[in-house]
Design a protein around this motif. Structure first.
Motif, PDB file in Angstrom:
ATOM      1  N   GLN A 196       0.848  -1.199   0.000  1.00 33.79           N
ATOM      2  CA  GLN A 196       0.000   0.000   0.000  1.00 33.79           C
ATOM      3  C   GLN A 196       0.885   1.251   0.000  1.00 33.79           C
ATOM      4  O   GLN A 196       2.008   1.211   0.508  1.00 33.79           O
ATOM      5  CB  GLN A 196      -0.912   0.008   1.230  1.00 33.79           C
ATOM      6  CG  GLN A 196      -0.158  -0.262   2.527  1.00 33.79           C
ATOM      7  CD  GLN A 196      -1.080  -0.447   3.726  1.00 33.79           C
ATOM      8  OE1 GLN A 196      -2.264  -0.110   3.638  1.00 33.79           O
ATOM      9  NE2 GLN A 196      -0.556  -0.946   4.824  1.00 33.79           N
ATOM     10  N   ARG A 222       0.466  -7.057  -4.373  1.00 38.30           N
ATOM     11  CA  ARG A 222      -0.209  -8.021  -3.490  1.00 38.30           C
ATOM     12  C   ARG A 222      -0.186  -9.401  -4.122  1.00 38.30           C
ATOM     13  O   ARG A 222      -0.146  -9.518  -5.349  1.00 38.30           O
ATOM     14  CB  ARG A 222      -1.677  -7.614  -3.269  1.00 38.30           C
ATOM     15  CG  ARG A 222      -1.793  -6.238  -2.693  1.00 38.30           C
ATOM     16  CD  ARG A 222      -2.724  -6.106  -1.549  1.00 38.30           C
ATOM     17  NE  ARG A 222      -2.707  -4.695  -1.145  1.00 38.30           N
ATOM     18  CZ  ARG A 222      -3.788  -3.978  -0.892  1.00 38.30           C
ATOM     19  NH1 ARG A 222      -4.975  -4.544  -0.969  1.00 38.30           N
ATOM     20  NH2 ARG A 222      -3.671  -2.710  -0.533  1.00 38.30           N
ATOM     21  N   GLN A 236      -1.879   3.115  -6.649  1.00 41.74           N
ATOM     22  CA  GLN A 236      -2.691   3.855  -5.686  1.00 41.74           C
ATOM     23  C   GLN A 236      -2.181   5.294  -5.609  1.00 41.74           C
ATOM     24  O   GLN A 236      -1.072   5.582  -6.027  1.00 41.74           O
ATOM     25  CB  GLN A 236      -2.529   3.252  -4.281  1.00 41.74           C
ATOM     26  CG  GLN A 236      -3.132   1.874  -4.101  1.00 41.74           C
ATOM     27  CD  GLN A 236      -3.048   1.426  -2.642  1.00 41.74           C
ATOM     28  OE1 GLN A 236      -2.141   1.799  -1.906  1.00 41.74           O
ATOM     29  NE2 GLN A 236      -4.013   0.611  -2.227  1.00 41.74           N
ATOM     30  N   GLU A 238      -1.896   7.895  -2.392  1.00 43.31           N
ATOM     31  CA  GLU A 238      -2.109   8.126  -0.971  1.00 43.31           C
ATOM     32  C   GLU A 238      -2.243   9.626  -0.774  1.00 43.31           C
ATOM     33  O   GLU A 238      -1.604  10.412  -1.489  1.00 43.31           O
ATOM     34  CB  GLU A 238      -0.879   7.624  -0.204  1.00 43.31           C
ATOM     35  CG  GLU A 238      -1.087   7.500   1.272  1.00 43.31           C
ATOM     36  CD  GLU A 238      -1.947   6.289   1.625  1.00 43.31           C
ATOM     37  OE1 GLU A 238      -2.152   5.428   0.748  1.00 43.31           O
ATOM     38  OE2 GLU A 238      -2.430   6.222   2.767  1.00 43.31           O
ATOM     39  N   PHE A 278      -5.051   2.097  10.429  1.00 42.51           N
ATOM     40  CA  PHE A 278      -4.279   3.344  10.546  1.00 42.51           C
ATOM     41  C   PHE A 278      -5.143   4.603  10.611  1.00 42.51           C
ATOM     42  O   PHE A 278      -4.615   5.710  10.626  1.00 42.51           O
ATOM     43  CB  PHE A 278      -3.259   3.462   9.409  1.00 42.51           C
ATOM     44  CG  PHE A 278      -3.724   2.817   8.125  1.00 42.51           C
ATOM     45  CD1 PHE A 278      -3.374   1.503   7.833  1.00 42.51           C
ATOM     46  CD2 PHE A 278      -4.523   3.527   7.230  1.00 42.51           C
ATOM     47  CE1 PHE A 278      -3.812   0.893   6.654  1.00 42.51           C
ATOM     48  CE2 PHE A 278      -4.948   2.930   6.058  1.00 42.51           C
ATOM     49  CZ  PHE A 278      -4.599   1.611   5.770  1.00 42.51           C
ATOM     50  N   THR A 279      -6.477   4.427  10.617  1.00 39.89           N
ATOM     51  CA  THR A 279      -7.353   5.595  10.766  1.00 39.89           C
ATOM     52  C   THR A 279      -8.439   5.303  11.799  1.00 39.89           C
ATOM     53  O   THR A 279      -8.853   4.164  11.981  1.00 39.89           O
ATOM     54  CB  THR A 279      -8.037   5.965   9.426  1.00 39.89           C
ATOM     55  OG1 THR A 279      -8.477   4.766   8.794  1.00 39.89           O
ATOM     56  CG2 THR A 279      -7.112   6.708   8.499  1.00 39.89           C
ATOM     57  N   SER A 311     -10.527   6.041   3.590  1.00 39.40           N
ATOM     58  CA  SER A 311     -10.084   7.301   4.174  1.00 39.40           C
ATOM     59  C   SER A 311     -10.336   7.285   5.675  1.00 39.40           C
ATOM     60  O   SER A 311     -10.924   6.340   6.207  1.00 39.40           O
ATOM     61  CB  SER A 311     -10.847   8.466   3.541  1.00 39.40           C
ATOM     62  OG  SER A 311     -12.200   8.404   3.946  1.00 39.40           O
ATOM     63  N   GLY A 312      -9.916   8.329   6.333  1.00 35.57           N
ATOM     64  CA  GLY A 312     -10.199   8.429   7.765  1.00 35.57           C
ATOM     65  C   GLY A 312      -9.289   9.434   8.443  1.00 35.57           C
ATOM     66  O   GLY A 312      -8.474  10.099   7.801  1.00 35.57           O
TER      67      GLY A 312
HETATM   68  N1  DAH Z   1      -4.036   1.564   2.306  1.00 29.16           N
HETATM   69  C1  DAH Z   1      -5.410   1.190   2.099  1.00 29.16           C
HETATM   70  C2  DAH Z   1      -5.497   0.009   1.140  1.00 29.16           C
HETATM   71  O1  DAH Z   1      -4.542  -0.245   0.465  1.00 29.16           O
HETATM   72  C3  DAH Z   1      -6.201   2.338   1.539  1.00 29.16           C
HETATM   73  C4  DAH Z   1      -6.379   3.434   2.535  1.00 29.16           C
HETATM   74  C5  DAH Z   1      -7.479   3.456   3.357  1.00 29.16           C
HETATM   75  C6  DAH Z   1      -5.448   4.429   2.672  1.00 29.16           C
HETATM   76  C7  DAH Z   1      -7.687   4.434   4.293  1.00 29.16           C
HETATM   77  C8  DAH Z   1      -5.629   5.446   3.614  1.00 29.16           C
HETATM   78  C9  DAH Z   1      -6.756   5.426   4.404  1.00 29.16           C
HETATM   79  O2  DAH Z   1      -4.768   6.440   3.782  1.00 29.16           O
HETATM   80  O3  DAH Z   1      -6.924   6.435   5.354  1.00 29.16           O
HETATM   81  O4  DAH Z   1      -6.494  -0.614   1.102  1.00 29.16           O
END
Ligand code: DAH
Length: 366
Positions: A196, A222, A236, A238, A278-279, A311-312
């Motif tokens: 990620q 992955r 992705q 971020e 992480f959120t 997100s979060g």
């Molecule tokens: N890292 C997560 C994934 O790969 C996606 C993600 C979700 C990133 C919430 C974020 C977050 O920064 O706050 O599924």
């Protein structure tokens, strides 16, 4: 030559030399007709050399003409003048004959050379086939442009990571079930391909401290078997915004603005409660379908909504792991899938098409 002709009178000898020269020169005579073709350029050059040799043979110091000239003095005085004149006249004729043959070849060579070096400027040129950017690159650039205009920096970070950045610092300790969902490819000595782009949150905060506003587009990996909606490698973006007094309202406002700019001002967003280590709190973000705007269509699978990503509000443990004081700073984060969004926009029913490098497919995205 001298021996054969030695028995003859000087006048007869001169006659015979003259005949021999005619025979010799007749071999060269049809060069003009034959030598038109370019391939005969080298032949003409060869003949020019041969002509020089023949000239020496007939007019050089050891030639029949030269030895006849020496004879003049020994002739009876009444014949001397006439023969002298005769031989001079013949010699002039020979010189002229050689000059003429040589000139012909020289001009032929000149013409042939010009012809072979000339360009036909009317032939149509070869059109260069300019390339273009990959659809994922185009998408990434559109996303970057929007966030840069909102004051975000663009981070480009490593794809090979340690467990600390990929998991521990993101509040995913050893044994946490989230590690299984993001199983990746391991190299030696505790390194792995990042699963990620959230890893860049930690690097960015360590490097820049707080406050920080950045996005990090990039590849993640992955252990997935490829199918129309999965690939073991994908893209992705971020996003991270950490400052004093950042709230969920900033997160919602930012992502709402983002979809307005990407899909149009009528686009709506919706946040669904979710879970990410992480959120806290966490939310999945959807946007109203750019095609039907709500009623449902093929593109949004008849739901009216399309998933944007996760997100979060950044978990205090994550801030702490990156040496940011959670008592002073709060932040939001999000993660979006570039290829997924790309596939939606271009209506691709198989995401693997994006990585097959088939130009017939890629050429559509000029
Ligand atoms: N890292 C997560 C994934 O790969 C996606 C993600 C979700 C990133 C919430 C974020 C977050 O920064 O706050 O599924």
């Amino acid at each position: 030559m001298r021996d054969e002709h030695a028995q003859q009178t000087p006048a007869k000898q001169l006659e015979l030399i003259s005949e021999a020269l005619q025979t010799e020169l007749s071999r060269f005579s049809n060069v003009q007709a034959r030598a038109r073709a370019k391939t005969l350029l080298s032949e003409a050059q060869k003949q020019l050399q041969e002509l020089k040799d023949v000239r020496t043979k007939f007019l050089g110091k050891k030639s029949g003409v030269a030895s006849l000239k020496k004879l003049i003095g020994r002739l009876p005085s009444e014949e001397r003048a006439a023969f002298g004149q005769k031989i001079q006249q013949k010699e002039d004729e020979f010189v002229q004959a050689f000059d003429k043959e040589e000139a012909l070849r020289k001009s032929f060579i000149e013409t042939a050379r010009i012809e072979s070096e000339s360009l036909d400027v009317t032939i149509p040129g070869r059109r260069p086939r300019p390339g273009h950017l990959h659809p994922i690159t185009l998408m990434r650039q559109r996303i970057e442009d929007i966030f840069v205009s909102l004051g975000y920096a663009v981070e480009d970070d490593r794809e090979i990571e340690t467990d600390f950045y990929n998991f521990d610092a993101l509040n995913i300790p050893e044994g946490h079930p989230a590690r299984d969902q993001q199983d990746t490819f391991y190299t030696t000595d505790g390194f792995a391909l990042r699963s990620q782009t959230s890893t860049v949150q930690i690097h960015a905060m360590q490097r820049r401290g707080a406050p920080v506003r950045m996005i990090a587009p990039g590849r993640v990996f992955r252990r997935d078997t490829p199918d129309p909606t999965h690939n073991p490698m994908f893209y992705q973006v971020e996003g991270l915004c950490v400052d004093r007094g950042i709230t969920m309202a900033h997160l919602k406002g930012t992502l709402a603005e983002f979809v307005h700019r990407l899909f149009g001002p009528e686009t709506r967003t919706r946040f669904r409660p979710s879970y990410f280590p992480f959120t806290e709190p966490s939310a999945e973000v959807d946007y109203s379908c750019f095609n039907c705007g709500g009623p449902g269509c093929r593109i949004c699978k008849w739901s009216g909504w399309i998933e944007l990503g996760g997100s979060g509000m950044v978990h205090p443990n994550v801030l702490r792991a990156a040496n940011v004081d959670p008592e002073q700073f709060t932040g939001f984060a999000f993660g979006l899938g570039i290829d997924r969004t790309c596939a939606r926009i271009y209506e691709l029913d198989d995401i693997r098409l994006l990585f097959e490098n088939d130009v017939r497919f890629l050429e559509q995205f000029r």
